[in-house]
Design a protein around this motif. Structure first.
Motif, PDB file in Angstrom:
ATOM      1  N   VAL A 188      -1.291  -7.588   1.968  1.00 12.85           N
ATOM      2  CA  VAL A 188      -0.326  -7.044   1.001  1.00 12.85           C
ATOM      3  C   VAL A 188      -0.105  -8.041  -0.131  1.00 12.85           C
ATOM      4  O   VAL A 188      -0.032  -7.669  -1.313  1.00 12.85           O
ATOM      5  CB  VAL A 188       1.007  -6.717   1.702  1.00 12.85           C
ATOM      6  N   TRP A 191      -2.222  -8.230  -3.534  1.00  9.70           N
ATOM      7  CA  TRP A 191      -2.043  -7.386  -4.724  1.00  9.70           C
ATOM      8  C   TRP A 191      -1.425  -8.166  -5.877  1.00  9.70           C
ATOM      9  O   TRP A 191      -1.971  -8.177  -6.979  1.00  9.70           O
ATOM     10  CB  TRP A 191      -1.216  -6.154  -4.378  1.00  9.70           C
ATOM     11  N   ILE A 255       1.549   6.969   1.505  1.00 11.86           N
ATOM     12  CA  ILE A 255       1.723   5.525   1.417  1.00 11.86           C
ATOM     13  C   ILE A 255       1.133   5.016   0.103  1.00 11.86           C
ATOM     14  O   ILE A 255       0.075   5.469  -0.329  1.00 11.86           O
ATOM     15  CB  ILE A 255       1.035   4.810   2.609  1.00 11.86           C
ATOM     16  N   GLU A 258      -1.392   0.120  -2.595  1.00  9.46           N
ATOM     17  CA  GLU A 258      -1.440  -1.316  -2.328  1.00  9.46           C
ATOM     18  C   GLU A 258      -1.126  -1.660  -0.881  1.00  9.46           C
ATOM     19  O   GLU A 258      -1.349  -2.800  -0.445  1.00  9.46           O
ATOM     20  CB  GLU A 258      -0.498  -2.081  -3.268  1.00  9.46           C
ATOM     21  N   LEU A 259      -0.621  -0.694  -0.112  1.00 14.41           N
ATOM     22  CA  LEU A 259      -0.320  -0.935   1.302  1.00 14.41           C
ATOM     23  C   LEU A 259      -1.391  -0.382   2.236  1.00 14.41           C
ATOM     24  O   LEU A 259      -1.345  -0.618   3.446  1.00 14.41           O
ATOM     25  CB  LEU A 259       1.035  -0.300   1.668  1.00 14.41           C
ATOM     26  N   TRP A 260      -2.351   0.354   1.691  1.00 15.44           N
ATOM     27  CA  TRP A 260      -3.351   1.003   2.538  1.00 15.44           C
ATOM     28  C   TRP A 260      -4.080   0.008   3.433  1.00 15.44           C
ATOM     29  O   TRP A 260      -4.163   0.177   4.645  1.00 15.44           O
ATOM     30  CB  TRP A 260      -4.373   1.744   1.670  1.00 15.44           C
ATOM     31  N   ALA A 262      -3.479  -3.025   4.402  1.00  8.58           N
ATOM     32  CA  ALA A 262      -2.667  -3.722   5.399  1.00  8.58           C
ATOM     33  C   ALA A 262      -2.351  -2.821   6.591  1.00  8.58           C
ATOM     34  O   ALA A 262      -2.484  -3.219   7.753  1.00  8.58           O
ATOM     35  CB  ALA A 262      -1.381  -4.229   4.754  1.00  8.58           C
ATOM     36  N   ILE A 263      -1.931  -1.588   6.306  1.00 11.20           N
ATOM     37  CA  ILE A 263      -1.568  -0.669   7.379  1.00 11.20           C
ATOM     38  C   ILE A 263      -2.796  -0.284   8.201  1.00 11.20           C
ATOM     39  O   ILE A 263      -2.750  -0.242   9.432  1.00 11.20           O
ATOM     40  CB  ILE A 263      -0.892   0.585   6.786  1.00 11.20           C
TER      41      ILE A 263
END
Length: 441
Positions: A188, A191, A255, A258-260, A262-263
């Motif tokens: 994360v 980014w 979602i 920018e979080l894709w 990481a998740i």
């Protein structure tokens, strides 16, 4: 070898030597994510409704490479034998990736010659020696056979792992868990971190740069070492698979982009560790089906040929970047899947497997030692007591179920260390031996 119950019950069964076929099956899942993503970005499907389905299913397909990187770190640590010479490890990994790479590199140059495309010598040499991922020059890291940039990253991972492995074996479990938790957070943080590089290099920095992509590899490394010690605490395979699918569906719809990564990294490591744990314990696993295992075995070759084949055919037919109308688009995608699978099977059979046998060093027999066992904390599940293992097959090899037609065939057991070492203490006994014929990494 004898399988006994931790609660002191009578021997339950005899299990053959340990394998991790589920991880081989999961390789095919990752390959299909990447294939679907590229089929979408090439705009093969022209019908708006069908294209919407492809885009919806494979928007996050590029993360299949992330899946590969995590899986690679996991498998290589699981298979690593303490005391193995570094040069043997490096030679084995080169024998795994280079023959297929050289064949597809030469094929790509032949295609470029056929279409009279200019060849930049620097880009061709960087690609041949798998250093192109270190070059931020636009176009150079995707040169020749574009997908081989990930092999450039893998080569860096392979170089680092034997240097880190002794410290990894001594690392306290708390530090390993810190890595597992920190990697998604670090992803994360990349980014805003990309603002530190020139704008034209942001894609290279976040998606290609080996140092950045190594975070996913180390995530798999830490998870494997925890499971190897019996200290992994994650959901069982059914729940992990549900989390994996739910994350895939939810992330693409609700979602922020920018979080894709990481998740998805968290979901991927959960399902990888759960699948490995299911194999070790002999629990049911849909990823262990013989057909999936075979598909996983050829997935490396499939990955290397699929873009080259699709671009070449579409370009020759005049449809590159132009969607095919009606049902022609989906049919062509399925046709590409079949053709690439046939080519991958041939390359796996006639290039990858024989060159691995010819170039990779032989495994040295492991030293004899006392039997060891894994007993999960608070569990009454069956455990394995095993004598000294025989010489294992090459870790560049992957797994097949014991019974070809049995989709739930139990994996073979091996000597594993105690699950409760003191903090910072190296657990007694030998590491788990990874006895696959081909490597899912």
């Amino acid at each position: 070898m004898l399988l006994i119950r931790a609660d002191g019950g009578a021997p339950a069964a005899t299990l053959p030597a340990s394998r991790l076929p589920s991880l081989t099956g999961l390789r095919w899942v990752a390959a299909m994510l990447v294939f679907g993503y590229h089929a979408g970005t090439m705009r093969i499907v022209g019908d708006p409704d069908a294209k919407a389905v492809v885009d919806g299913l494979f928007t996050l397909g590029l993360s299949g490479v992330q899946f590969f990187f995590i899986l690679s770190g996991f498998v290589l640590v699981w298979s690593a034998r303490d005391g193995e010479r570094r040069r043997d490890f490096w030679r084995r990994r080169l024998a795994k990736i280079y023959p297929n790479h050289v064949v597809t590199w030469a094929a790509a140059l032949l295609v470029m010659w056929w279409f009279a495309d200019p060849v930049v010598p620097r880009a061709a040499l960087e690609n041949l020696f798998l250093v192109q991922a270190w070059d931020p020059t636009p176009g150079y890291f995707y040169s020749i056979n574009s997908v081989s940039w990930s092999l450039s990253c893998e080569l860096f991972f392979y170089l680092c792992l034997p240097l880190v492995l002794p410290a990894l074996r001594r690392a306290p479990a708390g530090l390993l868990w810190a890595v597992v938790v920190a990697v998604p957070l670090l992803i994360v943080a990349l980014w805003p971190g990309q603002l530190l590089v020139p704008k034209e290099s942001t894609w290279w920095f976040t998606q290609i740069f080996p140092l950045v992509r190594s975070t996913e590899f180390w995530l798999g490394v830490a998870a494997a070492e925890l499971l190897r010690r019996g200290r992994w605490r994650g959901p069982a395979l059914p729940l992990a698979s549900v989390i994996f699918v739910a994350t895939w569906v939810v992330a693409g719809q609700w979602i922020r982009a920018e979080l894709w990564a990481a998740i998805l990294s968290a979901a991927y490591v959960l399902v990888i560790a759960a699948a490995a744990d299911a194999d070790v314990r002999g629990r049911r696993s849909p990823w262990r089906h013989p057909r999936l295992v075979w598909l996983g075995e050829v997935s490396f070759a499939f990955y290397l040929v699929h873009v080259l084949v699709m671009v070449t055919v579409l370009r020759a037919a005049g449809y590159l970047g132009v969607g095919l109308p009606g049902w022609w688009g989906p049919l062509v995608v399925l046709g590409f899947l079949a053709v690439n699978l046939v080519l991958a099977g041939l390359m796996h059979r006639w290039v990858e497997t024989p060159m691995m046998r010819r170039l990779a060093p032989r495994r040295r027999p492991a030293p004899a030692g006392p039997p060891t066992a894994v007993v999960p904390a608070g569990s009454s599940a069956a455990v394995v007591l095993a004598g000294p293992p025989t010489a294992a097959a090459d870790p560049g090899d992957s797994a097949r179920p014991a019974a070809r037609g049995d989709s739930t065939a139990r994996p073979r057991s091996v000597a594993t260390p105690s699950p409760r070492p003191a903090a910072g203490e190296v657990p007694a006994g030998r590491p788990v031996e990874y006895a696959h014929r081909r490597d899912p990494a």
